[in-house]
Structures are given as C-alpha cells and as structure tokens.
Design a protein around this motif. Structure first.
Motif, mmCIF file in Angstrom:
data_model
loop_
_atom_site.group_PDB
_atom_site.id
_atom_site.type_symbol
_atom_site.label_atom_id
_atom_site.label_comp_id
_atom_site.label_asym_id
_atom_site.label_seq_id
_atom_site.Cartn_x
_atom_site.Cartn_y
_atom_site.Cartn_z
ATOM 1 N N UNK A 61 22.836 23.384 36.614
ATOM 2 C CA UNK A 61 22.838 24.715 36.005
ATOM 3 C C UNK A 61 24.281 25.182 35.798
ATOM 4 N N UNK A 62 24.696 25.475 34.537
ATOM 5 C CA UNK A 62 26.054 25.981 34.333
ATOM 6 C C UNK A 62 26.218 27.371 34.948
ATOM 7 N N UNK A 63 27.376 27.625 35.564
ATOM 8 C CA UNK A 63 27.573 28.892 36.289
ATOM 9 C C UNK A 63 28.936 29.530 36.062
ATOM 10 N N UNK A 64 29.817 28.892 35.288
ATOM 11 C CA UNK A 64 31.190 29.386 35.162
ATOM 12 C C UNK A 64 31.277 30.800 34.629
ATOM 13 N N UNK A 65 30.508 31.106 33.564
ATOM 14 C CA UNK A 65 30.563 32.447 32.972
ATOM 15 C C UNK A 65 29.966 33.479 33.925
ATOM 16 N N UNK A 66 28.864 33.120 34.588
ATOM 17 C CA UNK A 66 28.252 34.041 35.555
ATOM 18 C C UNK A 66 29.265 34.374 36.644
ATOM 19 N N UNK A 67 29.904 33.338 37.145
ATOM 20 C CA UNK A 67 30.878 33.549 38.225
ATOM 21 C C UNK A 67 32.028 34.434 37.752
ATOM 22 N N UNK A 68 32.532 34.164 36.523
ATOM 23 C CA UNK A 68 33.656 34.925 36.009
ATOM 24 C C UNK A 68 33.333 36.403 35.843
ATOM 25 N N UNK A 69 32.181 36.702 35.228
ATOM 26 C CA UNK A 69 31.811 38.101 35.000
ATOM 27 C C UNK A 69 31.519 38.790 36.334
ATOM 28 N N UNK A 70 30.755 38.119 37.193
ATOM 29 C CA UNK A 70 30.412 38.722 38.489
ATOM 30 C C UNK A 70 31.668 38.981 39.311
ATOM 31 N N UNK A 71 32.642 38.084 39.206
ATOM 32 C CA UNK A 71 33.891 38.257 39.943
ATOM 33 C C UNK A 71 34.618 39.521 39.485
ATOM 34 N N UNK A 72 34.622 39.758 38.174
ATOM 35 C CA UNK A 72 35.271 40.965 37.656
ATOM 36 C C UNK A 72 34.522 42.225 38.078
ATOM 37 N N UNK A 73 33.197 42.162 38.079
ATOM 38 C CA UNK A 73 32.408 43.318 38.508
ATOM 39 C C UNK A 73 32.669 43.621 39.984
ATOM 40 N N UNK A 74 32.715 42.582 40.803
ATOM 41 C CA UNK A 74 32.985 42.761 42.230
ATOM 42 C C UNK A 74 34.369 43.406 42.436
ATOM 43 N N UNK A 75 35.337 42.978 41.607
ATOM 44 C CA UNK A 75 36.695 43.544 41.735
ATOM 45 C C UNK A 75 36.704 45.024 41.353
ATOM 46 N N UNK A 76 35.996 45.373 40.275
ATOM 47 C CA UNK A 76 35.931 46.783 39.876
ATOM 48 C C UNK A 76 35.311 47.633 40.982
ATOM 49 N N UNK A 77 34.228 47.111 41.568
ATOM 50 C CA UNK A 77 33.557 47.846 42.650
ATOM 51 C C UNK A 77 34.505 48.019 43.834
ATOM 52 N N UNK A 78 35.217 46.934 44.168
ATOM 53 C CA UNK A 78 36.132 46.987 45.311
ATOM 54 C C UNK A 78 37.305 47.931 45.055
ATOM 55 N N UNK A 79 37.860 47.883 43.833
ATOM 56 C CA UNK A 79 39.054 48.676 43.523
ATOM 57 C C UNK A 79 38.752 50.163 43.337
ATOM 58 N N UNK A 80 37.571 50.484 42.757
ATOM 59 C CA UNK A 80 37.305 51.877 42.366
ATOM 60 C C UNK A 80 36.191 52.540 43.168
ATOM 61 N N UNK A 81 35.415 51.726 43.910
ATOM 62 C CA UNK A 81 34.318 52.295 44.699
ATOM 63 C C UNK A 81 33.543 53.342 43.873
ATOM 64 N N UNK A 82 33.049 52.954 42.687
ATOM 65 C CA UNK A 82 32.478 53.950 41.782
ATOM 66 C C UNK A 82 31.121 54.474 42.247
ATOM 67 N N UNK A 83 30.810 55.678 41.781
ATOM 68 C CA UNK A 83 29.484 56.257 42.007
ATOM 69 C C UNK A 83 28.585 55.996 40.800
ATOM 70 N N UNK A 84 29.253 55.937 39.616
ATOM 71 C CA UNK A 84 28.529 55.706 38.371
ATOM 72 C C UNK A 84 29.176 54.536 37.632
ATOM 73 N N UNK A 85 28.344 53.594 37.227
ATOM 74 C CA UNK A 85 28.873 52.394 36.564
ATOM 75 C C UNK A 85 27.726 51.723 35.828
ATOM 76 N N UNK A 86 27.995 51.175 34.655
ATOM 77 C CA UNK A 86 26.958 50.456 33.910
ATOM 78 C C UNK A 86 27.579 49.253 33.229
ATOM 79 N N UNK A 87 26.776 48.205 33.076
ATOM 80 C CA UNK A 87 27.206 47.010 32.359
ATOM 81 C C UNK A 87 26.377 46.947 31.083
#
Length: 921
Positions: free
Chosen positions: A33-59
């Motif tokens: 199962x290819x996973x590179x794109x999933x990993x890349x996008x999820x990694x960026x989302x995790x970073x946004x959550x970690x950096x900004x601790x948002x209350x409201x966010x949508x993808x």
C-alpha cells in the motif's frame, strides 16, 4: 496562546496531497500500500496542531467532477495528467486518518478547495477572527488581509500583506491581476501570450490593475521594462483572454457554506481508530507516540491504546506481576516456577552489546503473561541495594539453563548464548523458540525483527526504551549503573513481552505451509552454530593491515593527482558538489541523471556509465573503491581485534536479508572485494596461526544448479550431470558451437546471460554489461530461451505464482513476500517480479549452506578433529585446522556440504587450502 488569539486554520488538503506525493519518496507498507503522500500530509497537519494548538481547523479537498471554471473555459486544467494510481490509492486512507484525528474534512461539489477556503476566510475574517490558511499555492495570496495570513507548511514560510509584497512584488489586491497577465501553467490559465512574471510585474507596478492597464494601453510603451514598446498591441489582441484568465484565477468568496464556526471545531481524536490506521499504514513512530499518549494529533485522547495486529483489542499489559528478586527464598521460588513451566522466557542484561566483552548484570525470566522477574547481581552504582551474589545466582540457574528438557524462548538468543558461554561458562540448551526468528520466518519483510518493533506490531504495546532508563549520548549509563527500580521493570518487561510475542507469533507460524520446519530445522539450530563461529573468531595480522593501509593511502594520493591532472585543477574528490562542478560545468560532460533536488548526479551508477566515455569518472570510482577499502577494512580491522583472544569476532545477522541470506557486521565479511588486487590483499591478513591452515570450502555455481533443479530444464541438468563448464556449455548451446569452438569471449557473454537471468536482467541491462546494442542482447536472450525452454517456463510460472500468492518459496518452503507484485507503478512491479525469480534461488542457496553449517558443526562437536569453523561468507565456509588433519577435514566437510540437499543435479564443493584466506580461496 489564548483561545482568542488562536487562528482558525484552513488547510488546502488537495494542494498538499499532490505536493507531498511528488516531494517525498514512494513509501509503501509491507503489503504494497503506497503511503508517502498520506504520511506527508498527516505530518504537516500534526505540525500545525502542535505549533498552534487550534480550537477551530478544517482540511478542505477538491470535489470530484467539473466546476464552474470548466464551464467558463473548456481547457481549464486540461494539461494536468490523470491522478497517478499510487496517489489515488492514498486519498481514502488520508481522509480516514484526518477524520480519526478529529479534524473536520470538507468537500463541496461544484467548487474547488480554494473557493471553499476563500469563502470561509472572508466570513470569519469579517467577523474579526484571525484566519491562517495552510497552502502551497500562490493563487491563495489574493486572500491575504489584515486578518488572513498564509503559511506554507512544507517550508514554514509565513505571508501577511507585507510578506506577499516581498514574495510576489505586488500586494494581495493585485495577485489576481498578476495571474491573469502571466497565466498559470499548472491550472492551464492562459494569460496573455508573451507576458511572463517580470513583464506582468512591470505592468502592474507601472500602471496598476488589469482594468487600469486596459484603460491606459497607450501608456504601456512608455514603461521602462524590456519589450514594453510592442506590448500594447499584444495586450489589445488578447484582451478577452486576459479577462477570462482573471475570472479563472479569481477565488470565489460566496460559496454555499455554513457560517457556523462550531462546524470547524476540532473533535476529540478517536485514539482507537488512529492506532488502527497508524498500524495498517505502518507509521510505527506515530503509533509508539500514541500508545504513550504523546501524539500531538491525539493529546486530548491521552490514553494508551492496546490493539492486536488485526485491530482486535487486547488487555493492557499489567506490570503488577513483575518482581525484582533480591533474596535466596524468592530465587528458589522462581527456580521452582521455571522447572514447572511448559516454556519460559529468558533474557540477559549486560554491560555491552559486544558479546565478547559483555559482563552479566542480571537475568530476567517470565513463566506466563504478566508474571516476570528480574534477578540482579551486578548493579554497582553508589547506594545500590544489596543483591544476590553473581556466582550464587549463576550456579543456581546453570542446571536449568543447561537442561535440554526445559524449554526456553528468547529474543535473539544467539547473543545470550554467547554472553553466558563467555562470561559464565554456561552452555544454553533447551532453546525451543526465538521470537526474532519466528517473526523473520513468518514474514521477513513485514517489519524489523527487534523486540520493540515486534511489540508494537503484534501486541500494540510500546516497550520501555533503553534510553528512557539509561539516557543517551556520551553520558549514557551502562546497565550496571541503572537504578534497580527502573532496571527491574525494564528487564522483567523484556522477558514478559518475549513470552507474549511467542504466544502471538507461533500460532500464526505453525499454520503456514513448511514455515514451522524452516524455523525448527534451519533457523533455530543455526543460532547455536553462529554463536560458536562468532566466538571462535578469526586471527588477523594487524601489522600486515597497517602496511596495506599505507599502500592504499599512497594509491589514493596517486589517483587524486591523476584526477587533478584530468580536471586541470585541485578539488575535493569526496565532495559531490565540487565533483559535479568539475564534471558538468568545467568539463561539460552531459548530465544523464539528476538528484531528487535537481543537481546533476555523481552517484556510482552514473559514474560507471560516464566512465565508458570519459576518464575522470573512472578515476573517481577507483579512488572511492580504494578509500572504502582503507576506511572500512585496513584501518578498522585492527581496532576490532579482541585484546583477550587476539582475534576478530564478527556478528552474524539471521533476520536482516529478506531472502534468508546471512549478513555480518564489525567487520562485514560479506563485502570484502575479491575481484580487485587490493581487496584480495585484505584477505591475506586473515591468517592461520602457526601449525594450522585455513581451509575454504565453496559451493560451485550453486544458484545455477538450483535454477536447473527448479526449472527441470533438460539442457541445464544434462550439463551439470556431465560435469561440464556450465558457461562454456551455455555458449555452445546458444550459439550452436561445439565446446572446443567456444571462445573466451563467448564464455564471458554466456556467463553474463546465465547470471543476469537469475537476477532478472533485461535486454537493456545485458546490453549495457556486454557493451552490445540492445537488439543484439535481446537476440542472445531469445536464443537462450530457445535452447533452455524449461528456464523460460519456470520464470513465467514463478511470476504467475507470485502474483497469485503474493509470495514465492524456496525448495524448503521459506517464503519471500512481495508486497509490490501488484503495484500500479510499473517499475516497482517489475522489480518485484525480478525478486520473485531470484528469491527462490538465492533463498534456497541460503537454506542449503545453513543446513550444511548445522551438519558440519554437529559433526565437529562430536569428533576429535583439531578444527573449527571460523567464517561463513556467501556460499563459502572457512575453517582453521591443524596442518596434519587438513586432507581428512576437507574430505569430511565436502561430504557433508554436498549432501546437505538433494537436488536434481549434483552439488559440488571446491576446497582450497592456504596459510591465509586469500590463498585458500
């Protein structure tokens, strides 16, 4: 950051999906199962959550189907290729993962993600809320206001109004005009022909907006940039296209979306589902964080999750049943428990990973899941509690550890065997299972086979890491310095997890074809053999190696001078950047391949190809080869000599190579070159001590013999039955000559075909190797298959079997799983097909020499021969033997090696004798 300051984050999911797919390596799971794109996008989302601790966010993602822009302009985005299959396969897993993270995922029909983001940005910006748009697309810059900011999460670039001006040369209010003038190749927005970025900026900075420009076409000629004088006519002729482009580039701000901010509120992550997805996508590091409650995407969940590999929940691992044994009464109770257990787990804790230097600090045992003990006797830090005497404990355990009837299970017990033998004089017997080997035999490519990885994969449990109790780096403690409380839990967990892993792995393994026999008859007994070979070690002459190092240093200097002479200047031969400048800029050698970052490549395969026509690449390769020999062997081998034994003791790895072959490290004996004079000289330093000889016994052309056996091809089997030179016989068959008529060049070409086909070589590869036109190489292959139709049928049947089963097998039933055999990516699928053809031969060869090692070892254990096995390298076993017993040993070893397997063609072993390994080989 307070809730009031926290921005509403809008993520351009579609933009990042494509960018991650093209920017990251093509990662896949063990099942393909290819996973590179999933990993890349999820990694960026995790970073946004970690950096900004948002209350409201949508993808936000693009919807399938056409949008209003397609109606405006039929060719909109028409030059985009279809979504690659490997990317399409990642869309749904990514959506599932995003939802499990608790993030609102939004897809609106008829409009693009940009339009939905633009509408949300307008709505919430007008309400006075700060909005952060995470995207990599430049057209989003038009949305920036005093409330709306962009961030490119791939490079952390942040763009407010001033940032947009610095980046693009115009403010957000002119970005649409900018795109309308110069167009956008990615989206096929036409723009004005002949207007590029500089011209568009000149127009906008000189006159203003698109509308203003068209109101003042007569003033265009007065602008100062190049081509301004003739540009007015071009603009006039393409006015309709310019304003169409303006419409296409304009992000809608009035989509039919909810203005209820609560619909963008982050939900509590579903930790169970996250664990399931992390496991299936094989994101082991994230799974580990999640299980420890440290996942930034699931901090609110904050609970450890315990899942079986098939996603069925298992009980959380309870450590209440762990005990640290500090008195004789408790020790005796555990000894009774070990005697009464059907099988018990056993592990050692030591001062070093080097089995020849390690000292025992304690041992751990487990008799059932959750019931484990650590028995310490060597913790000697200041203030350490009193422990039982080391010799007292070992004397009490020795009868149990040496009892064949008491079944033990461990993780990589070869190491424990060696330490017990070297430090305590205990011969570990009754080894019934080894979880590392169980996992490896079950599926060699499914995971790494260390205990931490296996625990995550099969138990859903994150084990205590050594660094957690001992620290890391230069200040890391050795185990004897670790506090007893932490050490006790850590060590007992090792034994407990080992037993649990066995209970999980063995039922899976015993129902899979011949795999139980591969485990019981080959891998498990081999661990004992390898432990003995490793401890035997090999005598190496440090003085001779020092002289060789000096010679190699001189050779490197000569090659460096030669390189400088060809280049016409001095440069750092070890610097890819400087080498690239010399090759491709100064010498103007054509660039045949680039690195992922776009620089001309100086990798070995590229230099090999260039060396056919240009001298410098060949010199560089020669220099690299000599430098590697010096750094890896002649400099390092003397450092590896054990001061107590005067020998080098390698470590063999059973659970690394996918096909079953052994590998080795410290030193790596498998990679010492035999084709270069310098490489052969290194083997001269592997000496026989006085009064002894080195004997090397090597299987002759074993993989070709296995090919003959597997394919049952009459031509091949006849040649081996008659004892012919197989390459000369092949040349005679393919080119219709008698054996006497075959030239050395014919034989060389036939040898390339014989071995090339084993490794799945194409006509292109053969042509490259032989320096022939591709058409001629293809003719050679076609002729070969005409003469050996059984080989052609075997290859076709093997590909079909691999596609049907997902794996291929050796003669003994060892399996190699091929996760990419159904890959939509042609290159990866073809690589899997090549592996399918090669693996049964290479794997069977590995099985045969392992069986031979076991036979020879068992014989040596019962004989009076003054001899020992000291190395295994590829298809060769190396011995050290008393001079007066050499001939008898060769006879006995050959007999056992040649009878290790029953094939349709004879197995032949060639034996060499010498004062050093090179002479014997």
């Amino acid at each position: 950051m307070s809730a009031a300051e926290k921005p509403i984050i809008l993520v351009d999911g579609s933009s990042y999906l494509y960018r991650a797919f093209h920017a990251l390596p093509p990662l896949t799971t063990s099942s393909g199962q290819p996973t590179g794109a999933v990993r890349g996008v999820a990694s960026m989302l995790r970073k946004l959550i970690k950096d900004y601790d948002p209350q409201y966010m949508a993808v936000i993602f693009d919807a399938k189907g056409k949008t209003f822009r397609d109606e405006l302009f039929e060719e909109y985005k028409s030059n985009r290729p279809p979504m690659p299959d490997d990317l399409r396969a990642q869309v749904q897993p990514l959506h599932d993962l995003i939802r499990a993270m608790g993030l609102p995922l939004i897809i609106e029909d008829g409009v693009e993600a940009d339009d939905v983001i633009g509408t949300f940005a307008r709505i919430f910006g007008e309400q006075g809320a700060p909005v952060l748009i995470s995207t990599g697309d430049k057209d989003m810059a038009q949305l920036v206001t005093d409330k709306v900011t962009l961030i490119n999460t791939m490079n952390n670039a942040l763009y407010d109004i001033d940032g947009v001006k610095q980046k693009f040369g115009v403010g957000p209010e002119l970005i649409i005009d900018f795109l309308a003038l110069m167009g956008d190749k990615v989206d096929n927005i036409p723009g004005v022909p002949g207007v590029g970025e500089k011209t568009a900026l000149g127009l906008l900075q000189g006159l203003g907006s698109l509308e203003t420009i068209y109101d003042n076409l007569d003033k265009v000629a007065d602008l100062s940039f190049r081509g301004a004088k003739t540009l007015g006519k071009k603009l006039e002729d393409n006015k309709e296209m310019a304003f169409l482009s303006y419409q296409l580039a304009t992000i809608k701000l009035d989509c039919d979306v909810s203005d209820d901010l609560n619909e963008l509120k982050l939900q509590t992550p579903d930790a169970e589902k996250l664990a399931e997805y992390y496991r299936s996508l094989e994101f082991k590091g994230w799974l580990s964080e999640l299980l420890e409650g440290q996942d930034p995407a699931a901090e609110d969940a904050g609970k450890k999750v315990e899942l079986e590999a098939d996603s069925e929940s298992v009980q959380s691992i309870d450590k209440e049943g762990y005990e640290t044994v500090l008195d004789a009464t408790a020790l005796n109770a555990w000894i009774d428990a070990l005697k009464n257990a059907d099988v018990f787990a056993f592990d050692t804790e030591t001062t070093s990973l080097n089995y020849m230097q390690a000292e025992l600090v304690g041992v751990s045992v487990a008799v059932e899941a959750g019931k484990a003990a650590y028995i310490p006797f060597g913790h000697n830090y200041p203030g350490a509690p009193d422990q039982l005497d080391k010799q007292f404990v070992l004397d009490a355990l020795k009868p149990i550890l040496e009892d064949d009837n008491l079944k033990k299970v461990g993780q990589n017990l070869k190491y424990d065997m060696s330490v017990l033998a070297e430090d305590a004089g205990i011969t570990l017997r009754g080894v019934a299972f080894d979880t590392m080997l169980e996992s490896y035999v079950l599926d060699s490519v499914a995971t790494r086979h260390d205990m931490d990885s296996l625990s995550l994969k099969y138990l859903g449990h994150k084990t205590i890491g050594f660094e957690e109790i001992a620290g890391k780096g230069a200040k890391q403690l050795t185990f004897n310095q670790v506090g007893l409380e932490e050490a006790g839990t850590y060590a007992a967990e090792d034994a407990d997890i080992t037993l649990r892993l066995h209970q999980s792995l063995w039922p899976k393994l015993e129902n899979e074809g011949k795999l139980p026999e591969v485990f019981r008859d080959i891998e498990l007994p081999l661990a004992t053999v390898l432990s003995r070979i490793e401890r035997n070690g090999t005598y190496v002459d440090a003085t001779l190696l020092k002289h060789q190092s000096q010679f190699l240093a001189k050779r490197m200097a000569e090659l460096q001078e030669k390189a400088f002479e060809i280049a016409g200047q001095e440069f750092n031969l070890a610097s890819p950047k400087q080498l690239g400048e010399i090759l491709y800029e100064k010498l103007a050698i054509p660039v045949i391949k680039k690195t992922p970052k776009g620089a001309p490549s100086t990798a070995e395969p590229v230099l090999q190809e260039l060396a056919l026509e240009y001298p410098l690449p060949q010199v560089i390769m020669d220099y690299r080869g000599v430098a590697k020999l010096k750094n890896t062997y002649t400099d390092k081998l003397p450092e590896l000599i054990n001061q107590r034994t005067g020998r080098v003791h390698t470590s063999y790895h059973q659970a690394v190579a996918a096909t079953g072959r052994l590998s080795s490290s410290d030193p790596n004996l498998q990679n010492i070159p035999v084709r270069s004079e310098e490489g052969r000289k290194i083997r001269q330093a592997f000496l026989a001590p006085k009064g002894r000889k080195i004997v090397a016994c090597d299987y002759s052309q074993i993989e070709l013999r296995i090919m003959a056996h597997l394919s049952d091809d009459k031509g091949l089997t006849d040649a081996f039955e008659k004892g012919l030179d197989i390459h000369r016989a092949t040349a005679a068959e393919v080119w219709g000559k008698t054996l006497d008529e075959v030239s050395d060049n014919d034989r060389r070409n036939a040898k390339a075909i014989n071995f090339g086909l084993i490794y799945g070589m194409s006509a292109f590869g053969l042509a490259k190797q032989l320096g022939l036109p591709r058409k001629e190489a293809q003719e050679y292959i076609d002729l070969y298959f005409e003469r050996y139709p059984g080989v052609k049928k075997y290859m076709a049947d093997t590909r079909a079997l691999a596609a049907d089963n997902g794996y291929v097998e050796t003669v003994y039933g060892r399996r190699l799983y091929l996760p990419e055999i159904h890959s939509k990516n042609g290159q990866r699928r073809q690589a899997a097909e090549r592996a399918a053809i090669n693996a049964p031969m290479q794997g069977t060869a590995a099985d045969i020499i392992k069986k031979a090692m076991i036979k020879v070892h068992d014989w040596l254990e019962t004989t009076d021969f003054d001899a020992k096995m000291i190395m295994q390298v590829h298809d060769e076993l190396v011995f050290e033997v008393a001079e007066d017993q050499v001939e008898d040993l060769v006879k006995e070893v050959k007999a056992r090696m040649e009878s290790a397997a029953e094939l349709k063609v004879p197995l032949i072993v060639d034996a060499g004798i010498g004062d050093n390994w090179e002479e014997a080989h």
